[in-house]
Design a protein around this motif. Structure first.
Motif, PDB file in Angstrom:
ATOM      1  N   SER A 132       0.826  -1.219   0.000  1.00 56.02           N
ATOM      2  CA  SER A 132       0.000   0.000   0.000  1.00 56.02           C
ATOM      3  C   SER A 132       0.857   1.265   0.000  1.00 56.02           C
ATOM      4  CB  SER A 132      -0.945  -0.003   1.203  1.00 56.02           C
ATOM      5  OG  SER A 132      -0.200  -0.057   2.421  1.00 56.02           O
ATOM      6  N   GLY A 133       2.042   1.192   0.620  1.00 56.68           N
ATOM      7  CA  GLY A 133       2.915   2.363   0.644  1.00 56.68           C
ATOM      8  C   GLY A 133       3.833   2.463  -0.551  1.00 56.68           C
ATOM      9  N   LEU A 134       3.712   1.531  -1.497  1.00 61.50           N
ATOM     10  CA  LEU A 134       4.598   1.549  -2.666  1.00 61.50           C
ATOM     11  C   LEU A 134       4.247   2.699  -3.593  1.00 61.50           C
ATOM     12  CD1 LEU A 134       5.786  -1.522  -4.652  1.00 61.50           C
ATOM     13  CD2 LEU A 134       4.883   0.420  -5.888  1.00 61.50           C
ATOM     14  N   GLN A 135       5.252   3.458  -3.996  1.00 58.50           N
ATOM     15  CA  GLN A 135       5.061   4.586  -4.900  1.00 58.50           C
ATOM     16  C   GLN A 135       5.753   4.296  -6.223  1.00 58.50           C
ATOM     17  OE1 GLN A 135       6.253   8.316  -3.138  1.00 58.50           O
ATOM     18  NE2 GLN A 135       5.745   7.625  -1.092  1.00 58.50           N
ATOM     19  N   THR A 136       5.333   5.000  -7.244  1.00 61.09           N
ATOM     20  CA  THR A 136       6.030   4.921  -8.530  1.00 61.09           C
ATOM     21  C   THR A 136       6.743   6.239  -8.779  1.00 61.09           C
ATOM     22  OG1 THR A 136       4.010   5.629  -9.668  1.00 61.09           O
ATOM     23  CG2 THR A 136       4.425   3.255  -9.509  1.00 61.09           C
ATOM     24  N   PHE A 137       7.853   6.171  -9.448  1.00 60.01           N
ATOM     25  CA  PHE A 137       8.679   7.352  -9.744  1.00 60.01           C
ATOM     26  C   PHE A 137       8.750   7.506 -11.257  1.00 60.01           C
ATOM     27  CE2 PHE A 137       9.835   5.359  -5.799  1.00 60.01           C
ATOM     28  CZ  PHE A 137      10.034   6.388  -4.899  1.00 60.01           C
ATOM     29  N   ASN A 138       7.573   7.705 -11.856  1.00 58.21           N
ATOM     30  CA  ASN A 138       7.486   7.689 -13.319  1.00 58.21           C
ATOM     31  C   ASN A 138       8.360   8.753 -13.974  1.00 58.21           C
ATOM     32  OD1 ASN A 138       5.671   5.613 -13.084  1.00 58.21           O
ATOM     33  ND2 ASN A 138       3.864   6.917 -13.224  1.00 58.21           N
ATOM     34  N   ALA A 139       8.329   9.964 -13.429  1.00 58.63           N
ATOM     35  CA  ALA A 139       9.101  11.054 -14.046  1.00 58.63           C
ATOM     36  C   ALA A 139      10.597  10.762 -13.985  1.00 58.63           C
ATOM     37  CB  ALA A 139       8.782  12.376 -13.345  1.00 58.63           C
ATOM     38  N   LEU A 140      11.062  10.292 -12.824  1.00 60.46           N
ATOM     39  CA  LEU A 140      12.484   9.992 -12.683  1.00 60.46           C
ATOM     40  C   LEU A 140      12.877   8.811 -13.562  1.00 60.46           C
ATOM     41  CD1 LEU A 140      15.148  10.584 -11.292  1.00 60.46           C
ATOM     42  CD2 LEU A 140      14.448   9.088  -9.408  1.00 60.46           C
ATOM     43  N   GLU A 141      12.024   7.795 -13.622  1.00 64.28           N
ATOM     44  CA  GLU A 141      12.306   6.637 -14.476  1.00 64.28           C
ATOM     45  C   GLU A 141      12.403   7.057 -15.944  1.00 64.28           C
ATOM     46  OE1 GLU A 141      10.059   2.620 -16.131  1.00 64.28           O
ATOM     47  OE2 GLU A 141       9.190   3.730 -14.437  1.00 64.28           O
ATOM     48  N   LYS A 142      11.450   7.884 -16.356  1.00 63.33           N
ATOM     49  CA  LYS A 142      11.466   8.354 -17.749  1.00 63.33           C
ATOM     50  C   LYS A 142      12.708   9.177 -18.030  1.00 63.33           C
ATOM     51  CE  LYS A 142       8.561  10.820 -21.085  1.00 63.33           C
ATOM     52  NZ  LYS A 142       7.276  11.564 -21.285  1.00 63.33           N
ATOM     53  N   LYS A 143      13.101  10.010 -17.069  1.00 62.07           N
ATOM     54  CA  LYS A 143      14.299  10.837 -17.236  1.00 62.07           C
ATOM     55  C   LYS A 143      15.544   9.962 -17.364  1.00 62.07           C
ATOM     56  CE  LYS A 143      16.715  14.729 -17.015  1.00 62.07           C
ATOM     57  NZ  LYS A 143      16.651  15.749 -18.071  1.00 62.07           N
ATOM     58  N   ILE A 144      15.655   8.956 -16.520  1.00 61.73           N
ATOM     59  CA  ILE A 144      16.833   8.082 -16.537  1.00 61.73           C
ATOM     60  C   ILE A 144      16.964   7.393 -17.885  1.00 61.73           C
ATOM     61  CG2 ILE A 144      17.749   5.908 -15.616  1.00 61.73           C
ATOM     62  CD1 ILE A 144      16.828   6.843 -12.843  1.00 61.73           C
TER      63      ILE A 144
END
Length: 790
Positions: A127-139
């Motif tokens: 439930s506390g898991l987050q996604t880091f879409n912007a950072l992943e896309k940047k990488i």
């Protein structure tokens, strides 16, 4: 956790199980964490871990498991970020791959929740898991999977790399003209190579001055010089300049990207721990599948019931499953019998499975097995003679037992192999009995193996104590490795000697030399074995039927729950589609009314509409319930409509009987009279679904016709395939029921027996069949079946 308890891990081979479990992880961190797993005595923690494993097993069965790709330990990278260091491309890519895994897991569980997959713990865990879409896309806009910085990472880098390619092309072109042209005779080989990051060609030593330029290397013999010709020196210089500038640009890009990663450093470390936890949980699920293990029940009263328990480290085709029961009616089990009979394996199986269960692992046993919760599991198994301490086998075992007696409590499980062995038999037996009394006074649970006949009487006379033995087949002179609870072991020496040909007089003489007590004990054991065999024969069938019934109940319960869930899902879907359609039509109607009012205000209509007419029209449209063309495609609503629009003459399907019929009269507001063949019935309209009338029903069943009744009392399906035969029997039984026959005959022939078996399986499930039996010998015997209806 005491040292003696920890030593039991090795004795019971718990560490080998944990090692095999670690092989099912996808990450190095997961393997390291698995190797630290130890049994817990906290019931809440044990239940939590077992439910996590259950979730993993369910997800593997339904979805192939969680999308956990291999991930690296990024903690060193994050430490360097913290001290404002710069990450290289490979390290950045590893962080990017971890972020992608997090996103895929989040998506996986969201879909699982939408599909109502019932999980005990994992929804809360992630439930506390987050996604880091912007950072992943940047990488991944800067580096590829392997960590190579992409040309498009910046306009400057793209220009520099284009310059490198062009310069390399020109340099190679010039050198190609040399190695392929007339000057190739001055070379030792027609190739272009690199030395000190510069393009060179291999020139014969005597032709050194032919090309000018710079010598960068020479062969071991000195006959070949690797020369950078003067014609490409400038190009190599330019290429080197481009390469240096490109490296500086890559460093700059990675430094900027490292700065962007820094704010997420702590969150990434927490999410890494979550991935490791999921890796361990999924490994437990995979290991459970590998050893065909099941979730055990947990008894806080330590009532252990392991049905058909198998040692997980033995090959499945070699291990003999055994029922091991201890804790409720008896706390002490004394296993006696000859060597190599499997006593030690049974002892280890109990201890190892208990440790596995308290570690959150499923157990290789049958469904409905129960484990306990022990504060410690002590084991003294095998020959642990200590050469360093100059201790005999007896002394070594006794030293271990002394430590166990000091540390045990009323929640301890104690496993002792060959208790009292290694010394005088009489003294050893007395000592064994005294040790068991001491353990019983403390209230601990104990399972021991022994050869001493005195312990058989002890197990028979003491409260909460039971004898057991490993079965031995006297006919084959070999053990069966089956544990027999309630029956003490006997040596079988006389029976074995007789089968091996020893003179009967010698055997009779030996029997006379035995003490009366020993003979009476052996006679008691023989009587018990006879009663046990009789009980097994009588109870075997009942036990199998009970297990089949329990299994069928579980399957039916699961199917019913799945049906209810699907029914509710379809209902909600139908409501949503209907509401969406009605909302759309309501908006369209409001737009029309608005347009009409606007035209009235502009004076485009001859007769102005009254305001109350607008209000009335809008109200009726808001309460619109009429079904439109698009809703007719909805199966749920269509089915409900068909139930409510019946009239005399309609063809209908009677759901409770699965038969077609014709409506011939309306009994009252809710009931109709339906003609089904020769049968008329008054039925509730909820049981009727309107269907298209059939032009000419095709007779698919091959039955004999009689001149009077229309439907024969027997059907012949010989020569048919099983599926076709069952279908024909199904339709024939419906006709026979409508004709009110009390019994009918099905002729299926003998053949391979497949048709007979298929028909019998179908009859077992038919709700209107009271019984069925083979026909009498003069009517076909096992080639025909007589069916009696309820």
């Amino acid at each position: 956790m005491t040292e003696t308890f920890q030593s039991s891990f090795k004795t019971l081979e718990y560490e080998k199980v944990i090692l095999k479990l670690s092989q099912h992880t996808v990450s190095k961190l997961g393997r390291e964490k698995v190797l630290t797993i130890r049994p817990s005595s906290d019931q809440e923690r044990i239940l939590e871990q077992l439910e996590e494993t259950e979730d993993a097993v369910l997800l593997m069965r339904l979805r192939g498991g969680m999308p956990l790709a291999a991930f690296e330990d990024i903690r060193p990278h994050l430490k360097r970020v913290r001290v404002q260091g710069t990450l290289n491309g490979t390290e950045v890519a590893q962080i990017g791959r971890m972020l992608r895994t997090l996103r895929e897991i989040k998506t996986f569980f969201r879909k699982a929740e939408e599909e109502d997959i019932p999980l005990n713990r994992l929804y809360d865990k992630i439930s506390g898991l987050q996604t880091f879409n912007a950072l992943e896309k940047k990488i991944f806009s800067i580096v590829d999977e392997g960590g190579y910085v992409l040309d498009d990472a910046s306009a400057k880098l793209k220009g520099l790399r284009d310059g490198i390619k062009q310069t390399e092309g020109r340099a190679r072109q010039k050198l190609e003209s040399i190695v392929r042209g007339s000057q190739a005779r001055f070379l030792t080989d027609a190739l272009i190579t690199m030395r000190n990051d510069r393009y060179v060609i291999p020139v014969k030593a005597e032709n050194r001055s032919t090309f000018g330029g710079v010598v960068h290397d020479q062969s071991s013999t000195g006959q070949t010089l690797f020369i950078e010709p003067q014609s490409v020196v400038d190009l190599n210089n330019r290429l080197r300049q481009y390469q240096v500038e490109a490296k500086h640009e890559v460093d700059r890009i990675l430094a900027e990207l490292t700065v962007e990663i820094e704010p997420f450093r702590e969150e990434l470390e927490e999410h890494l721990k979550m991935l490791v936890d999921l890796d361990v949980i999924q490994a437990k699920g995979r290991y459970a599948k590998a050893i065909k293990a099941v979730k055990p029940r947990v008894s806080s009263e330590n009532h252990v019931e392991l049905y058909q328990a198998r040692h997980p480290l033995l090959a499945e085709d070699e291990v003999v499953p055994n029922d091991i029961i201890i804790g409720e009616e008896y706390k002490t089990m004394i296993v006696t019998g000859p060597n190599t009979g499997g006593k030690t394996v049974a002892l280890k199986t109990l201890g190892l499975l208990q440790l596995m269960g308290q570690s959150g692992l499923f157990l290789p046993a049958e469904e409905d097995s129960t484990m306990g919760i022990f504060s410690s599991v002590f084991a003294d198994i095998g020959d642990e003679q200590s050469i360093e301490q100059s201790l005999s086998t007896f002394s070594s075992h006794l030293t271990t037992i002394v430590n166990i007696l000091k540390q045990m409590d009323d929640k301890s499980l104690i496993l002792l192999d060959e208790l009292g062995a290694g010394t005088d038999p009489q003294e050893g037996a007395a000592l064994a009995i005294a040790i068991l009394d001491a353990i019983a006074q403390r209230g601990s649970y104990v399972m021991i193996t022994s050869h001493y006949p005195e312990l058989k009487a002890y197990g028979y006379n003491r409260l909460e104590t039971i004898n057991a033995s490993m079965e031995f087949d006297v006919d084959t002179l070999s053990p069966t490795y089956r544990l027999l609870i309630g029956i003490p072991g006997r040596s079988n020496a006389f029976e074995i000697a007789r089968r091996l040909g020893l003179d009967g007089m010698i055997i009779d003489s030996a029997k006379q030399l035995m003490s009366g007590e020993s003979q009476s004990v052996d006679q008691m054991i023989e009587d018990l074995e006879g009663k046990r065999r009789q009980a097994e024969t009588e109870a075997g069938k009942a036990t199998e039927e009970l297990r089949n019934a329990q299994r069928l109940h579980r399957e039916l319960k699961a199917e019913y729950e799945a049906y209810q869930e699907e029914k509710e899902r379809l209902r909600k879907k139908a409501e949503k589609e209907a509401n969406t359609y009605l909302e759309k039509k309501k908006q369209e109607a409001e737009a029309i009314i608005k347009d009409l009012r606007q035209k009235q205000l502009e004076g485009h209509m001859n007769e102005p509409l009254k305001e109350h007419e607008f209000i009335d029209a809008q109200t009726r449209l808001s309460n619109l319930k009429a079904e439109e063309e698009s809703l007719k495609k909805n199966k749920v609503l269509n089915k409900q409509k068909k139930k409510k629009t019946l009239k005399v003459g309609d063809s209908v399907e009677v759901q409770s009987f699965g038969q077609r019929g014709t409506v011939i009269d309306k009994a009252d507001n809710k009931h109709w009279v339906v003609q089904m063949g020769m049968l008329k019935m008054k039925l509730h309209e909820s049981d009727l679904v309107q269907v298209a009338a059939e032009k000419e029903p095709q007779q698919r069943v091959s039955v004999k016709r009689s001149s009077s009744a229309g439907v024969s009392t027997e059907i012949d399906v010989r020569g048919e395939r099983v599926e076709e035969a069952v279908n024909k029997v199904d339709q024939y039984l419906d006709q026979a029921l409508l004709a009110n026959y009390p019994k009918v005959t099905i002729i299926h022939g003998m053949g391979t027996g497949a048709v007979r078996k298929g028909v019998h399986q179908y009859l077992k499930k038919h709700s209107q069949v009271k019984s069925f039996n083979d026909a009498p010998a003069n009517q076909g015997g096992s080639g025909a079946t007589i069916v009696t209806f309820k």
